[in-house]
Design a protein around this motif. Structure first.
Motif, PDB file in Angstrom:
ATOM      1  N   ALA A   1      26.203  30.152 -64.707  1.00  0.00           N
ATOM      2  CA  ALA A   1      26.704  28.986 -63.977  1.00  0.00           C
ATOM      3  C   ALA A   1      26.755  29.273 -62.484  1.00  0.00           C
ATOM      4  CB  ALA A   1      28.096  28.624 -64.478  1.00  0.00           C
ATOM      5  N   THR A   2      26.278  28.337 -61.680  1.00  0.00           N
ATOM      6  CA  THR A   2      26.281  28.516 -60.238  1.00  0.00           C
ATOM      7  C   THR A   2      26.978  27.338 -59.572  1.00  0.00           C
ATOM      8  OG1 THR A   2      24.129  27.426 -60.079  1.00  0.00           O
ATOM      9  CG2 THR A   2      24.124  29.816 -60.259  1.00  0.00           C
ATOM     10  N   GLY A   3      27.227  27.481 -58.278  1.00  0.00           N
ATOM     11  CA  GLY A   3      27.817  26.386 -57.524  1.00  0.00           C
ATOM     12  C   GLY A   3      29.307  26.563 -57.350  1.00  0.00           C
ATOM     13  N   PRO A   4      29.908  25.774 -56.465  1.00  0.00           N
ATOM     14  CA  PRO A   4      31.338  25.890 -56.169  1.00  0.00           C
ATOM     15  C   PRO A   4      32.194  25.692 -57.419  1.00  0.00           C
ATOM     16  CG  PRO A   4      30.221  24.451 -54.595  1.00  0.00           C
ATOM     17  CD  PRO A   4      29.254  24.723 -55.697  1.00  0.00           C
ATOM     18  N   GLY A   5      33.220  26.496 -57.517  1.00  0.00           N
ATOM     19  CA  GLY A   5      34.179  26.316 -58.596  1.00  0.00           C
ATOM     20  C   GLY A   5      33.758  26.884 -59.928  1.00  0.00           C
ATOM     21  N   LYS A   6      32.682  27.670 -59.959  1.00  0.00           N
ATOM     22  CA  LYS A   6      32.228  28.174 -61.258  1.00  0.00           C
ATOM     23  C   LYS A   6      33.244  29.113 -61.906  1.00  0.00           C
ATOM     24  CE  LYS A   6      29.532  32.045 -59.458  1.00  0.00           C
ATOM     25  NZ  LYS A   6      28.204  32.632 -59.325  1.00  0.00           N
ATOM     26  N   LEU A   7      34.102  29.746 -61.093  1.00  0.00           N
ATOM     27  CA  LEU A   7      35.131  30.628 -61.624  1.00  0.00           C
ATOM     28  C   LEU A   7      36.489  29.941 -61.655  1.00  0.00           C
ATOM     29  CD1 LEU A   7      34.151  33.921 -59.761  1.00  0.00           C
ATOM     30  CD2 LEU A   7      33.711  33.364 -62.141  1.00  0.00           C
ATOM     31  N   GLY A   8      36.504  28.668 -61.285  1.00  0.00           N
ATOM     32  CA  GLY A   8      37.776  27.960 -61.134  1.00  0.00           C
ATOM     33  C   GLY A   8      38.641  27.966 -62.372  1.00  0.00           C
ATOM     34  N   GLN A   9      38.080  27.587 -63.510  1.00  0.00           N
ATOM     35  CA  GLN A   9      38.874  27.498 -64.739  1.00  0.00           C
ATOM     36  C   GLN A   9      39.337  28.870 -65.194  1.00  0.00           C
ATOM     37  OE1 GLN A   9      36.939  25.392 -67.906  1.00  0.00           O
ATOM     38  NE2 GLN A   9      38.568  25.811 -69.386  1.00  0.00           N
ATOM     39  N   LEU A  10      38.446  29.855 -65.085  1.00  0.00           N
ATOM     40  CA  LEU A  10      38.785  31.202 -65.523  1.00  0.00           C
ATOM     41  C   LEU A  10      39.916  31.795 -64.690  1.00  0.00           C
ATOM     42  CD1 LEU A  10      38.105  33.625 -67.337  1.00  0.00           C
ATOM     43  CD2 LEU A  10      36.382  34.295 -65.656  1.00  0.00           C
ATOM     44  N   LEU A  11      39.932  31.495 -63.398  1.00  0.00           N
ATOM     45  CA  LEU A  11      40.921  32.086 -62.495  1.00  0.00           C
ATOM     46  C   LEU A  11      42.049  31.122 -62.146  1.00  0.00           C
ATOM     47  CD1 LEU A  11      38.495  33.933 -60.036  1.00  0.00           C
ATOM     48  CD2 LEU A  11      39.464  34.744 -62.186  1.00  0.00           C
ATOM     49  N   ALA A  12      42.111  30.011 -62.856  1.00  0.00           N
ATOM     50  CA  ALA A  12      43.140  29.008 -62.571  1.00  0.00           C
ATOM     51  C   ALA A  12      44.539  29.616 -62.709  1.00  0.00           C
ATOM     52  CB  ALA A  12      42.995  27.825 -63.529  1.00  0.00           C
ATOM     53  N   GLY A  13      45.390  29.307 -61.725  1.00  0.00           N
ATOM     54  CA  GLY A  13      46.771  29.788 -61.765  1.00  0.00           C
ATOM     55  C   GLY A  13      46.973  31.143 -61.130  1.00  0.00           C
ATOM     56  N   LEU A  14      45.874  31.827 -60.772  1.00  0.00           N
ATOM     57  CA  LEU A  14      46.002  33.132 -60.122  1.00  0.00           C
ATOM     58  C   LEU A  14      45.933  32.958 -58.611  1.00  0.00           C
ATOM     59  CD1 LEU A  14      43.717  35.268 -62.462  1.00  0.00           C
ATOM     60  CD2 LEU A  14      46.209  35.073 -62.503  1.00  0.00           C
ATOM     61  N   PRO A  15      46.619  33.799 -57.857  1.00  0.00           N
ATOM     62  CA  PRO A  15      46.650  33.639 -56.394  1.00  0.00           C
ATOM     63  C   PRO A  15      45.250  33.769 -55.783  1.00  0.00           C
ATOM     64  CG  PRO A  15      48.323  35.192 -57.147  1.00  0.00           C
ATOM     65  CD  PRO A  15      47.445  34.925 -58.320  1.00  0.00           C
ATOM     66  N   PRO A  16      45.000  33.062 -54.670  1.00  0.00           N
ATOM     67  CA  PRO A  16      43.709  33.187 -53.987  1.00  0.00           C
ATOM     68  C   PRO A  16      43.587  34.537 -53.284  1.00  0.00           C
ATOM     69  CG  PRO A  16      45.181  31.829 -52.700  1.00  0.00           C
ATOM     70  CD  PRO A  16      45.899  32.108 -54.000  1.00  0.00           C
ATOM     71  N   VAL A  17      42.370  34.896 -52.933  1.00  0.00           N
ATOM     72  CA  VAL A  17      42.137  36.143 -52.194  1.00  0.00           C
ATOM     73  C   VAL A  17      42.894  36.062 -50.857  1.00  0.00           C
ATOM     74  CG1 VAL A  17      40.384  37.621 -51.129  1.00  0.00           C
ATOM     75  CG2 VAL A  17      39.859  36.376 -53.246  1.00  0.00           C
TER      76      VAL A  17
END
Length: 467
Positions: free
Chosen positions: A129-145
């Motif tokens: 999967a490519t494009g913005p937000g591809k890791l969004g669901q997997l990392l949801a709820g975790l603090p940003p870098v």
């Protein structure tokens, strides 16, 4: 004379015109144009039949042997990376292209023709999967870098990602769920940065450890997604270790749900074989510390699969290798304790009481000798979680309560949070739902003043699952 020459020129022009008209009016001969010669990869191509035998050969040697029989020149730019991967091919009078196709498919490779007419062997790219937000669901709820990292140049961010990844490993090995929560954040940050700087090989490793941390915390759905992504990125980047780890972990999750025992058996065997090949080489210094840590995790996980499949003898062998691998690591106490419990469980089932007693005594010795009282308690609780996974829930509950009693001598809310979380999960597994609810509520009390909503979310989801 001039008249004769003029006549001859006119006759020549006339004959030329007739010839042109004749050719224009004649139908084309369908057999006059030569048919294009088929080559490997073209539909309908069938290669010469070959006989070939190569048992437990390195993968580059297997491919070279097949193509030498076929008489083709080829290039394998990354052959050195596949030198440690073994394969066995034994065929008699089979088309060489079919034999090659099977080998390439087994190892996620592909062959294409170069402009100079050579066959080029390379990794087969798996769609990711490519494009913005591809890791969004997997990392949801975790603090940003952290912002101070996001503003760095790509090279500096990659260095920071390595540092964060190592921090995550350190937290993960502390064996307490609240530390796994901190590890989760570090792995998430490392994953995001590796993704941004397009370092797919390291992203695969970070994604795998992200899945391992999720699995530690009981979040199997997110663990599965992380393992799937780690496998895909590993295939794209040639990170065979991440691929094997991910496939064994996915098979383990399937086994927990009672699915695909044969797939689980193949995955467990592949994991054990990879570990043996990685450690059998004479020059072990070529394996980095991270590789050795991941290999120890891999062989232990393979043992857990064999245990679940009922193959206690092979499971015992895997756990014995895991015990030894973790013993050689400076921070391997978590793994030593885990493998000691598994060894005791296997040996007891196999009727080897002496070996069972020796294994658990060795594990207890490492647990008691840990460098701090906090780690001693965390390892005690972790030992209980391993008993729970092996099916001895009563022993698991006993060890969590022992750990909770020991915590009262310390002032460590983070450690108590982890043990209360362990206690709640085991009580729920035993069907003691009222006790599980109280333990989950204790987690809420311990974390009510924290800004990070992680534990509140986990407890709310866990309470919603209770009957």
């Amino acid at each position: 004379m001039n008249s004769l020459m003029a006549y001859l020129r006119l006759l020549g022009l006339w004959l030329c015109l007739l010839t042109t008209l004749s050719l224009a009016q004649s139908p084309a001969d369908p057999n006059s144009a030569p048919k294009p010669k088929l080559r490997y990869g073209d539909p309908g191509y069938v290669g010469a039949r070959i006989s070939f035998k190569c048992e437990s050969c390195s993968l580059p040697d297997v491919i070279q042997g097949i193509l030498a029989k076929a008489g083709l020149r080829f290039e394998f730019p990354e052959a050195q990376q596949w030198q440690r991967v073994a394969d066995t091919v034994v065929v008699n009078e089979e088309p060489w292209n079919e034999v090659l196709d099977v080998v390439l498919a087994r190892h996620q490779l592909q062959a294409t023709w170069s402009e100079v007419g050579r066959l080029v062997i390379a990794r087969r790219l798996t769609p990711v999967a490519t494009g913005p937000g591809k890791l969004g669901q997997l990392l949801a709820g975790l603090p940003p870098v952290p912002v101070n990292i996001t503003t760095l140049n790509p090279a500096s961010r990659a260095i920071e990602a390595e540092r964060l990844f190592r921090e995550g490993i350190g937290y993960f090995f502390l064996a307490n769920p609240d530390d796994s929560r901190l590890a989760l954040v570090r792995f998430a940050w490392a994953t995001r940065i590796f993704d941004e700087v397009e370092y797919a090989g390291r992203e695969a490793t970070a994604l795998y450890m992200l899945g391992a941390a999720y699995l530690d915390l009981g979040q199997t759905a997110r663990a599965r997604e992380a393992f799937q992504r780690a496998r895909d990125f590993g295939q794209n980047a040639g990170n065979q270790r991440a691929v094997v780890l991910s496939e064994v972990s996915l098979a383990y999750l399937d086994a927990l749900e009672g699915k695909s025992p044969e797939t689980a058996r193949r995955a467990a065997a592949a994991g054990l074989d990879f570990f043996r090949q990685a450690t059998a080489r004479t020059n072990l210094s070529s394996r980095s510390l991270i590789d050795r840590e991941l290999d120890a995790m891999l062989v232990t996980l393979s043992g857990r699969l064999f245990f679940r499949l009922g193959d206690m003898e092979t499971a015992y062998q895997a756990f014995d290798l895991g015990f030894d691998a973790y013993t050689k690591l400076d921070d391997g106490a978590r793994g030593v304790v885990e493998n000691a419990v598994w060894l005791e469980r296997c040996a007891g089932t196999l009727g080897r009481r002496t070996e069972a007693q020796q294994a658990i005594e060795a594990g207890r010795s490492v647990q008691r000798g840990a460098r701090s009282a906090r780690l001693q308690i965390a390892l005690l609780a972790w030992m209980g979680m391993v008993y729970g996974e092996s099916g001895d829930l009563k022993k698991a509950l006993e060890l969590q309560r022992e750990a909770l009693t020991a915590i009262r001598q310390l002032s460590d809310p983070a450690l108590e949070t982890g043990v209360q979380w362990n206690l709640a999960r085991i009580q729920a597994a035993l069907g003691n739902y009222a006790d599980a609810r109280r333990s989950y509520e204790n987690v809420l009390k311990l974390t009510e003043k924290e800004d990070d909503p992680f534990w509140r979310t986990q407890v709310q989801e866990a309470l919603a699952r209770l009957p």
